[in-house]
Design a protein around this motif. Structure first.
Motif, PDB file in Angstrom:
ATOM      1  N   ASN A 279     -68.280 -23.015 -16.099  1.00 25.69           N
ATOM      2  CA  ASN A 279     -69.095 -23.514 -17.195  1.00 25.69           C
ATOM      3  C   ASN A 279     -68.190 -24.040 -18.308  1.00 25.69           C
ATOM      4  OD1 ASN A 279     -71.397 -24.047 -18.678  1.00 25.69           O
ATOM      5  ND2 ASN A 279     -71.467 -21.979 -19.550  1.00 25.69           N
ATOM      6  N   GLN A 280     -67.576 -25.210 -18.094  1.00 23.89           N
ATOM      7  CA  GLN A 280     -66.571 -25.726 -19.033  1.00 23.89           C
ATOM      8  C   GLN A 280     -67.102 -26.956 -19.771  1.00 23.89           C
ATOM      9  OE1 GLN A 280     -62.594 -26.048 -17.584  1.00 23.89           O
ATOM     10  NE2 GLN A 280     -62.657 -24.124 -16.498  1.00 23.89           N
ATOM     11  N   GLN A 281     -68.141 -26.746 -20.580  1.00 26.49           N
ATOM     12  CA  GLN A 281     -68.675 -27.846 -21.367  1.00 26.49           C
ATOM     13  C   GLN A 281     -67.681 -28.243 -22.451  1.00 26.49           C
ATOM     14  OE1 GLN A 281     -70.364 -25.133 -20.640  1.00 26.49           O
ATOM     15  NE2 GLN A 281     -72.282 -25.717 -19.650  1.00 26.49           N
ATOM     16  N   VAL A 282     -67.499 -29.546 -22.608  1.00 29.76           N
ATOM     17  CA  VAL A 282     -66.535 -30.053 -23.575  1.00 29.76           C
ATOM     18  C   VAL A 282     -67.194 -30.141 -24.947  1.00 29.76           C
ATOM     19  CG1 VAL A 282     -64.967 -31.929 -24.136  1.00 29.76           C
ATOM     20  CG2 VAL A 282     -65.432 -31.370 -21.744  1.00 29.76           C
ATOM     21  N   HIS A 283     -66.668 -29.411 -25.899  1.00 27.48           N
ATOM     22  CA  HIS A 283     -67.199 -29.435 -27.252  1.00 27.48           C
ATOM     23  C   HIS A 283     -66.087 -28.986 -28.198  1.00 27.48           C
ATOM     24  CE1 HIS A 283     -67.360 -25.186 -26.244  1.00 27.48           C
ATOM     25  NE2 HIS A 283     -67.522 -24.917 -27.543  1.00 27.48           N
ATOM     26  N   LEU A 284     -66.295 -29.172 -29.476  1.00 25.59           N
ATOM     27  CA  LEU A 284     -65.322 -28.729 -30.473  1.00 25.59           C
ATOM     28  C   LEU A 284     -65.993 -27.714 -31.380  1.00 25.59           C
ATOM     29  CD1 LEU A 284     -62.432 -29.187 -31.460  1.00 25.59           C
ATOM     30  CD2 LEU A 284     -63.332 -30.828 -33.116  1.00 25.59           C
ATOM     31  N   PRO A 285     -65.593 -26.449 -31.310  1.00 21.12           N
ATOM     32  CA  PRO A 285     -66.230 -25.424 -32.150  1.00 21.12           C
ATOM     33  C   PRO A 285     -65.878 -25.609 -33.623  1.00 21.12           C
ATOM     34  CG  PRO A 285     -64.349 -24.516 -30.969  1.00 21.12           C
ATOM     35  CD  PRO A 285     -64.553 -25.904 -30.445  1.00 21.12           C
ATOM     36  N   GLY A 286     -66.762 -25.133 -34.479  1.00 19.89           N
ATOM     37  CA  GLY A 286     -66.478 -25.129 -35.917  1.00 19.89           C
ATOM     38  C   GLY A 286     -65.636 -23.922 -36.267  1.00 19.89           C
ATOM     39  N   ILE A 287     -64.500 -24.133 -36.928  1.00 20.32           N
ATOM     40  CA  ILE A 287     -63.539 -23.056 -37.188  1.00 20.32           C
ATOM     41  C   ILE A 287     -63.298 -22.936 -38.690  1.00 20.32           C
ATOM     42  CG2 ILE A 287     -61.202 -22.220 -36.747  1.00 20.32           C
ATOM     43  CD1 ILE A 287     -61.267 -23.952 -34.180  1.00 20.32           C
ATOM     44  N   LEU A 288     -63.397 -21.744 -39.199  1.00 20.23           N
ATOM     45  CA  LEU A 288     -63.128 -21.471 -40.611  1.00 20.23           C
ATOM     46  C   LEU A 288     -61.692 -20.961 -40.738  1.00 20.23           C
ATOM     47  CD1 LEU A 288     -64.408 -21.310 -43.462  1.00 20.23           C
ATOM     48  CD2 LEU A 288     -64.892 -18.900 -42.984  1.00 20.23           C
ATOM     49  N   PRO A 289     -60.810 -21.718 -41.430  1.00 18.55           N
ATOM     50  CA  PRO A 289     -59.401 -21.294 -41.541  1.00 18.55           C
ATOM     51  C   PRO A 289     -59.261 -19.998 -42.339  1.00 18.55           C
ATOM     52  CG  PRO A 289     -59.698 -23.598 -42.158  1.00 18.55           C
ATOM     53  CD  PRO A 289     -61.064 -22.998 -42.085  1.00 18.55           C
ATOM     54  N   LYS A 290     -58.194 -19.268 -42.037  1.00 18.30           N
ATOM     55  CA  LYS A 290     -57.860 -18.044 -42.750  1.00 18.30           C
ATOM     56  C   LYS A 290     -56.464 -18.157 -43.359  1.00 18.30           C
ATOM     57  CE  LYS A 290     -60.368 -14.830 -39.705  1.00 18.30           C
ATOM     58  NZ  LYS A 290     -60.207 -13.624 -38.830  1.00 18.30           N
ATOM     59  N   ILE A 291     -56.146 -17.238 -44.257  1.00 20.55           N
ATOM     60  CA  ILE A 291     -54.752 -17.143 -44.696  1.00 20.55           C
ATOM     61  C   ILE A 291     -53.929 -16.792 -43.458  1.00 20.55           C
ATOM     62  CG2 ILE A 291     -53.109 -15.873 -46.127  1.00 20.55           C
ATOM     63  CD1 ILE A 291     -55.391 -15.377 -48.103  1.00 20.55           C
TER      64      ILE A 291
ATOM     65  N   GLY B  82     -49.476 -11.683 -22.430  1.00 17.11           N
ATOM     66  CA  GLY B  82     -50.583 -11.686 -23.375  1.00 17.11           C
ATOM     67  C   GLY B  82     -50.175 -12.407 -24.642  1.00 17.11           C
ATOM     68  N   ALA B  83     -51.144 -13.050 -25.287  1.00 19.19           N
ATOM     69  CA  ALA B  83     -50.902 -13.753 -26.551  1.00 19.19           C
ATOM     70  C   ALA B  83     -52.005 -13.368 -27.517  1.00 19.19           C
ATOM     71  CB  ALA B  83     -50.879 -15.257 -26.328  1.00 19.19           C
ATOM     72  N   VAL B  84     -51.619 -12.947 -28.721  1.00 20.31           N
ATOM     73  CA  VAL B  84     -52.572 -12.478 -29.721  1.00 20.31           C
ATOM     74  C   VAL B  84     -52.247 -13.139 -31.052  1.00 20.31           C
ATOM     75  CG1 VAL B  84     -53.251 -10.449 -31.066  1.00 20.31           C
ATOM     76  CG2 VAL B  84     -53.051 -10.278 -28.595  1.00 20.31           C
ATOM     77  N   GLY B  85     -53.281 -13.466 -31.821  1.00 13.28           N
ATOM     78  CA  GLY B  85     -53.048 -14.021 -33.154  1.00 13.28           C
ATOM     79  C   GLY B  85     -53.973 -15.152 -33.533  1.00 13.28           C
ATOM     80  N   GLU B  86     -54.797 -15.634 -32.619  1.00 14.37           N
ATOM     81  CA  GLU B  86     -55.693 -16.737 -32.950  1.00 14.37           C
ATOM     82  C   GLU B  86     -56.651 -16.354 -34.077  1.00 14.37           C
ATOM     83  OE1 GLU B  86     -59.469 -16.928 -30.450  1.00 14.37           O
ATOM     84  OE2 GLU B  86     -57.925 -16.653 -28.944  1.00 14.37           O
ATOM     85  N   ASP B  87     -57.089 -15.096 -34.085  1.00 12.70           N
ATOM     86  CA  ASP B  87     -58.017 -14.643 -35.117  1.00 12.70           C
ATOM     87  C   ASP B  87     -57.323 -14.454 -36.460  1.00 12.70           C
ATOM     88  OD1 ASP B  87     -56.555 -12.553 -34.000  1.00 12.70           O
ATOM     89  OD2 ASP B  87     -58.072 -11.052 -34.457  1.00 12.70           O
ATOM     90  N   ASP B  88     -56.009 -14.574 -36.483  1.00 10.45           N
ATOM     91  CA  ASP B  88     -55.266 -14.536 -37.747  1.00 10.45           C
ATOM     92  C   ASP B  88     -55.097 -15.927 -38.344  1.00 10.45           C
ATOM     93  OD1 ASP B  88     -54.941 -11.848 -38.024  1.00 10.45           O
ATOM     94  OD2 ASP B  88     -52.983 -11.767 -37.060  1.00 10.45           O
ATOM     95  N   LEU B  89     -55.539 -16.949 -37.627  1.00 12.26           N
ATOM     96  CA  LEU B  89     -55.466 -18.329 -38.149  1.00 12.26           C
ATOM     97  C   LEU B  89     -56.836 -18.881 -38.507  1.00 12.26           C
ATOM     98  CD1 LEU B  89     -52.846 -20.337 -36.047  1.00 12.26           C
ATOM     99  CD2 LEU B  89     -52.591 -19.277 -38.274  1.00 12.26           C
ATOM    100  N   GLY B  90     -57.837 -18.544 -37.708  1.00 10.94           N
ATOM    101  CA  GLY B  90     -59.164 -19.087 -37.964  1.00 10.94           C
ATOM    102  C   GLY B  90     -60.231 -18.293 -37.242  1.00 10.94           C
ATOM    103  N   GLN B  91     -61.472 -18.495 -37.670  1.00  6.71           N
ATOM    104  CA  GLN B  91     -62.599 -17.789 -37.074  1.00  6.71           C
ATOM    105  C   GLN B  91     -63.643 -18.803 -36.633  1.00  6.71           C
ATOM    106  OE1 GLN B  91     -64.361 -14.913 -39.638  1.00  6.71           O
ATOM    107  NE2 GLN B  91     -66.092 -14.467 -38.286  1.00  6.71           N
ATOM    108  N   VAL B  92     -64.126 -18.655 -35.404  1.00 10.15           N
ATOM    109  CA  VAL B  92     -65.172 -19.529 -34.896  1.00 10.15           C
ATOM    110  C   VAL B  92     -66.481 -19.190 -35.605  1.00 10.15           C
ATOM    111  CG1 VAL B  92     -66.489 -20.261 -32.873  1.00 10.15           C
ATOM    112  CG2 VAL B  92     -64.054 -19.739 -32.656  1.00 10.15           C
ATOM    113  N   VAL B  93     -67.026 -20.163 -36.319  1.00  9.96           N
ATOM    114  CA  VAL B  93     -68.290 -19.945 -37.039  1.00  9.96           C
ATOM    115  C   VAL B  93     -69.434 -20.753 -36.435  1.00  9.96           C
ATOM    116  CG1 VAL B  93     -67.216 -19.264 -39.213  1.00  9.96           C
ATOM    117  CG2 VAL B  93     -67.597 -21.692 -38.732  1.00  9.96           C
TER     118      VAL B  93
END
Length: 634
Positions: free
Chosen positions: A544-556, A497-508
């Protein structure tokens, strides 16, 4: 794959050979000897310094630039000699063979060698003028399997400063060419800009000045040798040849089918090489481009340029019709690994990954001692947003356990897309150097056969490009895709398991938001259509693997956490796991273990006093920035 067992993985004895750091000095010293008795027509010579090379090594023909000596690859001779049968073309100083005749000389060699070994490609490495020569030969022989590697090709001669030298040489008499000092200054680059650039990068000015002085001293001290290589009449002849060579090659670009790699310098004072590289990439159907922003015209004599590393990064080494990700893979050397680690040191410092693993008796320990030492091993886990977890995962396992993790990756990382909205393929160079492989059943077979440590993300792009609120949610296929293949080779399966993506940014802004906007919907449909689809017959979310780039809001920045769960053994279960129900049972157990590992990490990180970057920085300021930052108690 253990790094020290790279030889066995490649099926040959492999000896790490360092790049020759003498560069210009070695070139001038060897040139001095080579041109002492410099009569006769153009001819081939082999500069190999001995040592064994890989079985069935392809032929590499080096085609020199305006100097004609043939020693332009001298810094890489030893390394190239391990993987190629290398010949270099030497054009004597007083030789006046026209360009068209040089083309025929190379062409005869190419045709002769191709007849002897039609199953192997022939590499043409062309430097400047040699780039035109390589293109001309490829245009005349479209049915021969050629690989072109062109450094600052002189097809841009009509737009270059070199044209200014011709009237100067013709107007001023004398044996010592009046153009040589100007030519020498162009070879040395722009000293002031070099110093400023290095200062901006934070390099000590005294070091920059010392290196620059050493380079200029070497070049100026060998000015008499350069005068012997390019006396006035020869210099005039070579400049005229450049003009005809450029015109000849440009008029035949439409006929070139060869696999081509353009290497272009950002500080080329002789030719507009980066613009020319872009032009050639658009015109040639099977062409890739790599830029070297801080290098001058003589790219191969730059200490920072390692041709073998470039070939490995671009997956351009092959001994057959196509690159074989099993037998053609050349493992990274210790020096290459250290450079990759250095380039990713900032990201690793920011994320400060915590690694937990499980021993054979089930004990959870800090560190990676619980990982199996011998392959084949299959690591199966959760793919974080944009694959953020890959850097610490690869680098820590490599550094701490000396294990090379061969990642199964999406094919778009290996084939240049025509649509420029995709990330440039060069951004994946380090991953290919470290062993990334296109996900395919045949590649699984090859990697397990070589007892490699393989990384697989069953959720693939669907997890890496997930939507709002979907972090740490697995999107795996309903049916097993890897258990039976692992059992066929007795591979151990290690869920993590890998955890921590939500500590770098949030998909908005996610796929659901973008698809409602007509412009972005059209873009997504175009990108998805142009991308290789891996699970055409699958159903559900994973298909369902549509290619797109989500908007991400960086975090501390927070922290990354990895937990390698209990190992699943498949040795001796080959026949048992052929049964679909049995393999499906193991598959679901592995998936459940990944989810358990992530649930554990999500809970335990709440008690980590150093989860936030601020207390981590304070700890390192007190204990040293190379010290390991503590975490929660297990």
């Amino acid at each position: 794959m253990k790094l020290e067992s790279a030889a066995a993985a490649a099926g040959n004895e492999w000896e790490e050979v360092e790049q020759d750091k003498r560069g210009w000095k070695a070139y001038f010293e060897e040139s001095q000897e080579l041109i002492k008795s410099d009569g006769g027509p153009p001819r081939w010579f082999s500069p190999l310094d001995g040592g064994s090379r890989l079985d069935n090594s392809p032929l590499l023909l080096f085609l020199p630039g305006i100097d004609g000596v043939g020693l332009g690859l001298i810094s890489s001779h030893k390394k190239l000699g391990r993987i190629f049968n290398m010949w270099c073309l030497h054009i004597p100083v007083m030789d006046r063979t026209p360009f068209t005749e040089l083309v025929k000389i190379v062409e005869r060699t190419v045709r002769s060698e191709n007849q002897q070994s039609q199953k192997r490609p022939i590499y043409l490495v062309g430097d400047s003028l040699g780039g035109c020569l390589a293109l001309a030969v490829a245009a005349r022989n479209p049915d021969i399997d050629l690989v072109l590697i062109l450094a600052n090709p002189a097809t841009s001669f009509s737009r270059s400063q070199l044209q200014l030298l011709t009237p100067l040489l013709e107007a001023v008499p004398g044996q010592l060419s009046p153009g040589l000092p100007y030519f020498l200054s162009l070879m040395a680059g722009d000293p002031v800009r070099m110093v400023l650039d290095n200062v901006l990068k934070g390099l000590p000015i005294e070091n920059t000045a010392r290196e620059l002085t050493e380079d200029l001293t070497v070049l100026s001290s060998f000015l008499p040798v350069l005068a012997d290589i390019l006396p006035r009449e020869t210099f005039v002849w070579k400049l005229q040849m450049l003009k005809s060579a450029s015109a000849y090659a440009n008029s035949r670009l439409h006929n070139i089918k060869a696999q081509t790699l353009i290497l272009c310098s950002g500080k080329d004072q002789l030719l507009p090489s980066q613009q020319e590289g872009e032009r050639l990439r658009r015109l040639l159907p099977n062409c890739e481009l790599r830029k070297f922003d801080d290098s001058g015209h003589f790219l191969f004599l730059d200490d920072r340029t390692d041709l073998v590393t470039i070939i490995k990064k671009t997956s351009y080494y092959r001994r057959g019709k196509h690159h074989d990700y099993g037998s053609d893979f050349i493992p990274p050397t210790r020096h290459e690994v250290e450079k990759v680690l250095e380039e990713n040191s900032l990201f690793n410092a920011v994320t400060s990954a915590v690694m937990l693993s499980t021993l054979e008796d089930g004990t959870v320990v800090k560190g990676l001692s619980g990982l199996p030492s011998e392959g084949p091993v299959l690591y199966v886990g959760y793919h974080m947003l944009l694959g953020w977890e890959l850097v610490p995962l690869f680098t820590r396992i490599c550094r701490e356990r000396n294990i090379l993790l061969r990642g199964m990756a999406h094919p778009l990382m290996f084939v240049r897309q025509q649509n420029e909205r995709f990330p440039d393929i060069s951004s994946y160079d380090n991953m290919r150097l470290m062993g990334a492989t296109p996900v395919a059943a045949t590649n699984f077979f090859k990697l397990f056969s070589s007892k490699s440590h393989v990384l697989l993300y069953p959720g693939g792009m669907r997890e890496a490009l997930h939507r709002k609120g979907e972090e740490y949610k697995l999107f795996w296929p309903e049916q097993s895709e890897f258990v039976r293949m692992a059992a066929r080779f007795g591979a151990k399966i290690v869920p993590f398991g890998a955890v921590g993506e939500d500590d770098l940014g949030q998909v908005v802004i996610d796929y659901d938001d973008l698809i409602k906007i007509p412009y972005f919907r059209s873009e997504i449909e175009t990108l998805t259509r142009e991308t290789v689809q891996l699970r055409i017959g699958a159903s559900g979310e994973v298909a369902n693997q549509q290619v797109h780039l989500p908007g991400i809001l960086p975090k501390i920045p927070g922290r990354f956490y990895f937990y390698f769960g209990r190992t699943f053994e498949t040795a001796g279960r080959k026949h048992e796991l052929k049964d679909k129900e049995k393999s499906q049972e193991v598959y679901l157990q592995v998936k459940s273990e990944v989810e358990r590992c992530m649930a554990y990490l999500k809970e335990k990180r709440e008690s980590d006093p150093y989860r936030n970057i601020v207390p981590r920085l304070l700890y390192q300021a007190t204990h040293g920035f190379s010290s390991e930052v503590p975490t929660f108690e297990i």
